[in-house]
Design a protein around this motif. Structure first.
Motif, PDB file in Angstrom:
ATOM      1  N   LYS A  48       0.826  -1.210   0.000  1.00  0.00           N
ATOM      2  CA  LYS A  48       0.000   0.000   0.000  1.00  0.00           C
ATOM      3  C   LYS A  48       0.862   1.263   0.000  1.00  0.00           C
ATOM      4  O   LYS A  48       0.662   2.153  -0.823  1.00  0.00           O
ATOM      5  N   ILE A  51       2.777   1.828  -3.339  1.00  0.00           N
ATOM      6  CA  ILE A  51       1.957   2.332  -4.444  1.00  0.00           C
ATOM      7  C   ILE A  51       1.630   3.806  -4.233  1.00  0.00           C
ATOM      8  O   ILE A  51       1.744   4.627  -5.147  1.00  0.00           O
ATOM      9  N   HIS A 104       1.593   1.805 -14.126  1.00  0.00           N
ATOM     10  CA  HIS A 104       1.602   0.353 -13.990  1.00  0.00           C
ATOM     11  C   HIS A 104       2.589  -0.003 -12.896  1.00  0.00           C
ATOM     12  O   HIS A 104       3.721   0.481 -12.880  1.00  0.00           O
ATOM     13  N   TYR A 105       2.142  -0.824 -11.950  1.00  0.00           N
ATOM     14  CA  TYR A 105       3.002  -1.246 -10.840  1.00  0.00           C
ATOM     15  C   TYR A 105       2.846  -2.738 -10.657  1.00  0.00           C
ATOM     16  O   TYR A 105       1.737  -3.254 -10.642  1.00  0.00           O
ATOM     17  N   ASN A 106       3.964  -3.451 -10.538  1.00  0.00           N
ATOM     18  CA  ASN A 106       3.901  -4.893 -10.300  1.00  0.00           C
ATOM     19  C   ASN A 106       5.116  -5.317  -9.503  1.00  0.00           C
ATOM     20  O   ASN A 106       6.244  -5.107  -9.928  1.00  0.00           O
ATOM     21  N   THR A 110       1.596  -8.240  -6.179  1.00  0.00           N
ATOM     22  CA  THR A 110       0.476  -7.335  -6.399  1.00  0.00           C
ATOM     23  C   THR A 110       0.687  -6.562  -7.687  1.00  0.00           C
ATOM     24  O   THR A 110       1.773  -6.030  -7.925  1.00  0.00           O
ATOM     25  N   GLU A 111      -0.348  -6.507  -8.504  1.00  0.00           N
ATOM     26  CA  GLU A 111      -0.289  -5.733  -9.725  1.00  0.00           C
ATOM     27  C   GLU A 111      -1.291  -4.598  -9.617  1.00  0.00           C
ATOM     28  O   GLU A 111      -2.406  -4.797  -9.130  1.00  0.00           O
ATOM     29  N   TYR A 112      -0.865  -3.427 -10.032  1.00  0.00           N
ATOM     30  CA  TYR A 112      -1.725  -2.252  -9.881  1.00  0.00           C
ATOM     31  C   TYR A 112      -1.637  -1.410 -11.142  1.00  0.00           C
ATOM     32  O   TYR A 112      -0.544  -1.083 -11.611  1.00  0.00           O
ATOM     33  N   ASN A 113      -2.782  -1.110 -11.719  1.00  0.00           N
ATOM     34  CA  ASN A 113      -2.826  -0.254 -12.905  1.00  0.00           C
ATOM     35  C   ASN A 113      -3.783   0.883 -12.654  1.00  0.00           C
ATOM     36  O   ASN A 113      -4.809   0.700 -12.008  1.00  0.00           O
ATOM     37  N   GLU A 114      -3.429   2.035 -13.161  1.00  0.00           N
ATOM     38  CA  GLU A 114      -4.298   3.177 -12.921  1.00  0.00           C
ATOM     39  C   GLU A 114      -4.298   4.106 -14.123  1.00  0.00           C
ATOM     40  O   GLU A 114      -3.258   4.381 -14.712  1.00  0.00           O
TER      41      GLU A 114
END
Lengths: 119, 169
Positions: A48, A51, A104-106, A110-114
């Motif tokens: 958390k 990111i 893009h975060y990986n 955990t993969e996170y796209n926004e």
């Protein structure tokens, strides 16, 4: 035992029932340690703060003047990979009255796209 | 149905036998893992959150203005006074937070930056105690954009990653 004395059987039976309930209460208390561990591990595992931090630095980097911008972008991507073991990629473009950022975060777990729009 | 009070002790014996079997099975299944409260990483989670929050507070400019934050000023200057200020600020937010006794928190801070050959370098900032390797540390990090590369001041903005290792002694 049954042939020696038949008295007080109900009391003994109730005693067993009470000890049964203690046993199951002990089971519940025993599980609480495991529950605490599972919760703490999932909080630690979920990035958390990483990111949020990456989002904020990307936001700040938009205010950096344009020739330096590529340097800052490389800093964020390369240091993320090297020190945080996470793939960070982002691009942005400006349209009328708005800036669109794709993040893009990986980190392998955990993969996170926004898609982020700044008006 | 005929009311019959007989055979109660046999019922009790049955219950007892069942209980013994359940306990045995439970002990056997649980024998491979012994959990104690210290193993549960709850302390690590709290320490990591505390460190992240402290770094975040250090990266906020006074009165939430747009000016330079204390953390940016420390990284940019990085002279002995700046290092001392980092230690004072960070320990104020973590070790002495609130009133009452100190929280026995120690830290070791550094920042990572990218040099001209794309090599990541780690520049020490300060620490409250030397790491011996036996500590159980957690890591808190914070990105900052400063006019500074590795060691030398840069004339233009660069992104560096401030990393703090925290532990309780």
């Amino acid at each position: 035992m049954a042939r020696l004395n038949d008295d007080a059987q109900w009391i003994v039976l109730m005693g067993f029932l009470v000890s049964f309930s203690f046993f199951f209460l002990a089971l519940v208390i025993n599980q609480s340690t495991v529950v605490g561990q599972t919760t703490a591990e999932s909080v630690i595992e979920f990035p958390k703060n990483d990111i949020r931090d990456v989002r904020s630095v990307i936001h700040q980097s938009l205010n950096v003047a344009s020739p330096v911008f590529n340097d800052v972008e490389s800093d964020i991507k390369i240091i993320s990979m090297n020190r945080k073991s996470s793939v960070v990629n982002y691009s942005f473009f400006s349209a009328a009255n708005a800036t669109y950022i794709q993040i893009h975060y990986n980190n392998g777990v955990t993969e996170y796209n926004e898609n982020w729009t700044i008006v | 149905m005929v009311k019959n009070d007989g055979g109660q002790l046999y019922t009790i014996e049955g219950f007892a036998a069942g209980l013994i079997m359940v306990i045995t099975a439970y002990l056997v299944v649980n024998a491979t893992s012994v959990y104690t409260a210290g193993d549960t990483h709850i302390n690590d989670m709290q320490l990591e959150a505390l460190g992240s929050d402290a770094l975040k507070m250090m990266d906020v400019a006074p009165n939430s203005t747009n000016s330079e934050t204390p953390l940016q000023r420390i990284i940019t200057g990085l002279n002995p006074q700046d290092r001392e200020e980092f230690k004072t600020l960070f320990l104020k937010y973590t070790n002495t937070s609130g009133s009452g006794p100190l929280h026995d928190i120690q830290f070791n801070a550094s920042y990572s930056c990218r040099d001209s050959n794309d090599i990541i370098q780690n520049v020490p900032i300060t620490n409250s105690r030397e790491l011996t390797g036996g500590e159980h540390v957690v890591r808190a990090t914070k990105w900052v954009i400063v006019d500074k590369g590795c060691y030398t001041a840069a004339a233009r903005d660069r992104a560096v990653l401030v990393e703090v290792l925290l532990w309780r002694d």
